[in-house]
Structure formats: C-alpha cells, structure tokens
Enzyme design. Structure first.
Site, PDB file in Angstrom:
ATOM      1  CB  SER A 120      -0.954  -0.051   1.203  1.00 25.08           C
ATOM      2  OG  SER A 120      -2.000   0.875   1.064  1.00 25.08           O
ATOM      3  CD  GLU A 216      -3.491  17.760  13.767  1.00 19.88           C
ATOM      4  OE1 GLU A 216      -3.659  18.364  12.689  1.00 19.88           O
ATOM      5  OE2 GLU A 216      -4.406  17.576  14.586  1.00 19.88           O
ATOM      6  CG  HIS A 275      -5.538  -3.137   0.922  1.00 17.97           C
ATOM      7  ND1 HIS A 275      -4.814  -2.874  -0.232  1.00 17.97           N
ATOM      8  CD2 HIS A 275      -5.086  -2.253   1.866  1.00 17.97           C
ATOM      9  CE1 HIS A 275      -3.982  -1.871  -0.005  1.00 17.97           C
ATOM     10  NE2 HIS A 275      -4.109  -1.491   1.260  1.00 17.97           N
TER      11      HIS A 275
END
Length: 298
Positions: A120, A216, A275
């Site tokens: 990924s 963040e 996945h």
C-alpha cells in the site's frame, strides 16, 4: 491460487494527468532516522527491505520476514515510516521524503544494493525508491497498490477524525483503554479487524494514552499519500505487482501506467485475498514472494 496477467502492451495514447504535488513536496526534504528491526538471513543473498502501509508499523511484516528467511532469503529489514511506529515525527509526509528516509538508513547500514517490498503506502514508497535510485534496488515487489491515484481520501480522513476524537481517562489498564477506544471508534470504523489494526497504534506514555501516529501530518498530506509522484524515466529491473483478487486497489485500468514505469513488471493476483494480502492469504503470499526472490536453481 495465483492468477497471472500478461504484461500490458506499452501505452499508445496519452496518459491521464495526475494532480500536482502540494508545495510542501517541492520544499527541501530532510531525512529522519527510521526505527528498524533486522531478521538475519543468508549472507550470500541481497537484503530485503519491507515497507508497511498507512497506519501500520514494522511489526506488520514480522511473521512474513521470518517465513521468508526460513525459505532462504537474505536478511530482512522491517522499518517504521516517518510519523509511524517508533520513527520520528515530521510535518512532511510525501513519497519523496519517505524514499529519502529509506535511502539514508541503507547508507547508514552500509547497504548498496537491496530488494524492496512494500504494501500500500509502503508499495508506493518502494516504487518511488526504485524510480529515484535504480542503482540501489535490484528488484521490486509492490503489494496491492499501483503507481496511480488511490481515490479513498475521504475514507481515510474519516478514520483520522475518529481517532482524534477518542478520549481515554488516565489510570485505565491497557485492556480497558483499548476497549474504550474500540467502543468510541466503532460507530465510524465498523469493521472489527480494521479497528483492531488502528488500535495497534494506541500506546501509553507517562500514564496517558495517545496515538503514536502523527495524525496531523498524515491528515495534512493525505492527498500526497493517495497520489503518486510524476516520473518520466522507467525502472528497468524486475518487478512483481502482487494484488488481492478481492481488493479494489490494483485493477486492469492501472496496467498501462505500471507498464510505462515498470516495463518488466509481472502482475499477479492471489485468489480470495483482499487488501491485506500477506495476512489474509499468508501461505500463498509467501510462496509467490519466495519464487520471485530466489534464483531459479533454488
């Protein structure tokens, strides 16, 4: 069971235009020292570098690493990407930056040639590394991801918002804290196995529970993470693109771009896998990777 697809013909038409990288990706990139773990393997074979996906850490590949070493691979390095696991946090989260981190770690370890495998986000980092430093990468394995845009920004943004909203009072045991976090995530992250995966990032620091992910930075760079940098010169080494037949992350529409950037790519699918190929079909995954890693006489 594997399904193998023939190499796609070279594209004859124009390529789709990807969105440009954000300004931060064009700024000066400084490497961070990655936390890593080494599993010793055969000294006469190239080391294998394994790169995890978004929200993951080096432990995601620990069992895979041991299995590949038992089959005769070289030593395996698993590492935490920046803003993940025990690696330092950084406001920058682009594939150029993550590739540079890996390059600096390999230099520090005296590794001048390796095989790189990524799943990924880690797969896109591995592809970036191979395209930037083909001299460093002898061969490439990309697990269930292509060098194209991944159109799930809103889904991952929802997960991040849910994680940010988790509130855990001080003084709880680890099991109680995990259960409380699980309860708070469940209205948004409805799949139990996905919540369990996210909860591997919940850690206790000085009596308080927090996420070891830099949410963040990841949130700010989600578009970069879902996209892929623009490259014009292909990687000419051997490449394996190994997907799950039930996953939407690697499809036939990606083949022209895979072929353009990785003309020696072999595209395979493991039947019945989603996945998280290496967990859902572990034995088949190890067999497919081992066949690609080891010389024919082995």
């Amino acid at each position: 069971m594997l399904r193998r697809f023939p190499r796609a013909p070279a594209p004859t038409g124009g390529l789709s235009v990807r969105p440009p990288l954000v300004a931060a990706a064009r700024s000066v990139v400084t490497a961070v020292p990655l936390a890593h773990v080494e599993v010793p393997g055969r000294e006469d074979r190239l080391p294998l570098v394994m790169l995890h996906g978004l929200f993951g850490n080096h432990g995601n590949f620990h069992t895979v690493a041991k299995a590949l070493v038992s089959r005769g691979s070289g030593k395996v390095l698993t590492m935490d990407a920046r803003n993940h696991g025990s690696s330092p946090h950084s406001p920058l989260m682009t594939y150029e930056a993550m590739s540079l981190d890996v390059q600096h770690l390999l230099t520090r370890l005296g590794i001048t040639k390796c095989i790189v495998l990524g799943h990924s986000m880690g797969g896109k980092t591995a592809m970036t590394l191979a395209l930037q430093r083909p001299d460093l990468v002898e061969r490439l394995i990309s697990v269930d991801i292509s060098p194209v845009t991944t159109a799930l920004v809103s889904e991952f943004s929802t997960y991040i918002s849910a994680m940010k909203s988790v509130r855990i009072p001080d003084g709880l045991s680890r099991s109680a804290a995990r259960q409380l976090a699980d309860d708070q995530l469940s209205p948004v992250v409805q799949l139990p196995h996905l919540r369990h995966f996210l909860l591997t990032n919940l850690v206790e620091v000085e009596g308080r529970y927090t996420w070891r992910l830099n949410l963040e930075a990841i949130s700010h760079h989600l578009t970069d993470i879902m996209n892929f940098p623009v490259f014009h010169k292909p990687y000419l080494g051997p490449a394996l693109f190994l997907g799950g037949s039930k996953s939407p992350y690697m499809s036939s529409k990606d083949y022209p771009e895979i072929q353009r950037l990785f003309p020696k790519a072999d595209i395979q699918y493991i039947e019945g896998a989603g996945h998280i190929v290496h967990q859902e079909k572990f034995a088949e995954f190890i067999t497919a990777v081992s066949k690609f890693l080891l010389p024919p006489e082995c």
